[in-house]
Design a protein around this motif. Structure first.
Motif, short mmCIF file in Angstrom:
data_model
loop_
_atom_site.label_atom_id
_atom_site.label_comp_id
_atom_site.label_asym_id
_atom_site.label_seq_id
_atom_site.Cartn_x
_atom_site.Cartn_y
_atom_site.Cartn_z
N HIS A 128 0.83 -1.21 0.00
CA HIS A 128 0.00 0.00 0.00
C HIS A 128 0.87 1.26 0.00
N LEU A 129 1.91 1.25 0.81
CA LEU A 129 2.82 2.40 0.86
C LEU A 129 3.56 2.60 -0.46
N LEU A 130 4.07 1.52 -1.02
CA LEU A 130 4.83 1.62 -2.27
C LEU A 130 3.98 2.13 -3.42
N ARG A 131 2.70 1.84 -3.39
CA ARG A 131 1.81 2.31 -4.46
C ARG A 131 1.67 3.83 -4.46
N ARG A 132 2.02 4.48 -3.36
CA ARG A 132 1.94 5.93 -3.28
C ARG A 132 3.09 6.61 -4.02
N LEU A 133 4.12 5.85 -4.32
CA LEU A 133 5.30 6.42 -4.97
C LEU A 133 5.18 6.31 -6.48
N ASN A 134 5.91 7.16 -7.18
CA ASN A 134 5.92 7.01 -8.63
C ASN A 134 6.79 5.80 -8.99
N ALA A 135 6.71 5.38 -10.22
CA ALA A 135 7.39 4.14 -10.64
C ALA A 135 8.89 4.20 -10.40
N ARG A 136 9.52 5.33 -10.67
CA ARG A 136 10.97 5.45 -10.51
C ARG A 136 11.36 5.35 -9.05
N GLN A 137 10.63 6.03 -8.17
CA GLN A 137 10.92 5.97 -6.74
C GLN A 137 10.74 4.55 -6.21
N ARG A 138 9.67 3.90 -6.64
CA ARG A 138 9.39 2.52 -6.22
C ARG A 138 10.54 1.61 -6.66
N GLU A 139 10.99 1.78 -7.90
CA GLU A 139 12.06 0.95 -8.42
C GLU A 139 13.36 1.17 -7.64
N ILE A 140 13.66 2.41 -7.34
CA ILE A 140 14.88 2.71 -6.59
C ILE A 140 14.82 2.10 -5.19
N LEU A 141 13.70 2.22 -4.51
CA LEU A 141 13.59 1.62 -3.18
C LEU A 141 13.68 0.10 -3.25
N ALA A 147 16.82 -5.55 -3.07
CA ALA A 147 17.99 -6.13 -3.73
C ALA A 147 19.28 -5.86 -2.97
N GLY A 148 19.27 -4.87 -2.10
CA GLY A 148 20.45 -4.57 -1.31
C GLY A 148 21.58 -3.93 -2.10
N LEU A 149 21.24 -3.25 -3.19
CA LEU A 149 22.27 -2.61 -4.01
C LEU A 149 22.66 -1.26 -3.43
N SER A 150 23.90 -0.87 -3.67
CA SER A 150 24.37 0.45 -3.25
C SER A 150 23.80 1.51 -4.20
N VAL A 151 24.02 2.76 -3.87
CA VAL A 151 23.58 3.85 -4.75
C VAL A 151 24.26 3.71 -6.10
N ALA A 155 22.35 2.99 -9.59
CA ALA A 155 22.50 3.91 -10.72
C ALA A 155 22.92 3.15 -11.97
N ALA A 156 23.80 2.18 -11.81
CA ALA A 156 24.25 1.39 -12.97
C ALA A 156 23.09 0.58 -13.56
N VAL A 157 22.27 -0.01 -12.72
CA VAL A 157 21.12 -0.79 -13.20
C VAL A 157 20.16 0.10 -13.98
N LEU A 158 19.91 1.29 -13.46
CA LEU A 158 18.91 2.18 -14.05
C LEU A 158 19.46 3.07 -15.15
N GLY A 159 20.77 3.09 -15.31
CA GLY A 159 21.36 3.98 -16.29
C GLY A 159 21.17 5.44 -15.90
N ALA A 160 21.27 5.71 -14.61
CA ALA A 160 21.06 7.05 -14.08
C ALA A 160 22.32 7.48 -13.32
N SER A 161 22.38 8.73 -12.96
CA SER A 161 23.50 9.20 -12.16
C SER A 161 23.26 8.84 -10.69
N GLU A 162 24.34 8.77 -9.94
CA GLU A 162 24.22 8.50 -8.50
C GLU A 162 23.42 9.61 -7.83
#
Length: 188
Positions: A128-141, A147-151, A155-162
């Motif tokens: 229920h809480l996760l549904r309140r977030l946008n898709a990108r925020q949900r994916e990052i959390l 998954a226990g990944l570092s920042v 970032a590497a998985v998403l192709g985004a900056s840290e």
């Protein structure tokens, strides 16, 4: 959840086809991969996780890097397998996994009966809480917490900056905190 100092030897053994090494890699990453896929609304987390590990096995000889790089690489593959599955099924990756799927994954990861009981009741609340977030925020959390990944790895998985990952994570947590504070103050 990591192989730590044994990573290099486990990776080398997996590259030459040692079953025990593949078991170690799978044991280390299968739960987080399935949890990530389920949390992202995968049509079939088990199938996509299996497909992910098949692609990992096929591409292992070309992998270079340390354990963090390996985890990022595996989750990048999982993400692509999920996107492909959504395309095949004609669904968008916005919907979260059904409660029973998340509950099954949480129960599988829980080490005791007490944990099972506690987590079973919390799964619905977390969803229920996760549904309140946008898709990108949900994916990052999901990548950071499940998954226990570092920042850097996220970032590497998403192709985004840290920086983008940090900002999105901060905003997601702020949103959750604000919503929870509202619910506590006004439980109606």
């Amino acid at each position: 959840m990591s192989l730590g100092p044994a990573f290099d030897s486990v990776l080398a053994a997996a590259r030459v086809g040692e079953d025990w090494a593949w078991s170690e890699i799978y044991r280390d990453l299968a739960g987080p991969v399935r949890g990530y896929l389920a949390g992202k609304g995968s049509p079939s987390p088990e199938d996509e996780a299996a497909d992910t590990f098949l692609h990992v096995a096929r591409g292992l000889s070309g992998f270079t890097g340390d354990e963090g790089d390996f985890r990022s690489w595996v989750f990048s593959i999982a993400h692509r397998r999920m996107v492909d599955a959504h395309r095949r099924s004609g669904r968008r990756p916005e919907a979260a996994a059904p409660d029973e799927t998340l509950a099954a994954l949480v129960r599988e990861a829980a080490p005791s009966a007490e944990h099972h009981a506690l987590l079973r009741g919390q799964t619905e609340a977390v969803d229920h809480l996760l549904r309140r977030l946008n898709a990108r925020q949900r994916e990052i959390l999901l990548l950071r917490v499940v998954a226990g990944l570092s920042v850097k790895e996220t970032a590497a998985v998403l192709g985004a900056s840290e920086s983008a990952v940090k900002v999105a994570q901060h905003r997601a947590i702020a949103t959750l905190r604000r919503d929870l504070d509202r619910e506590i103050l006004d439980p109606a």
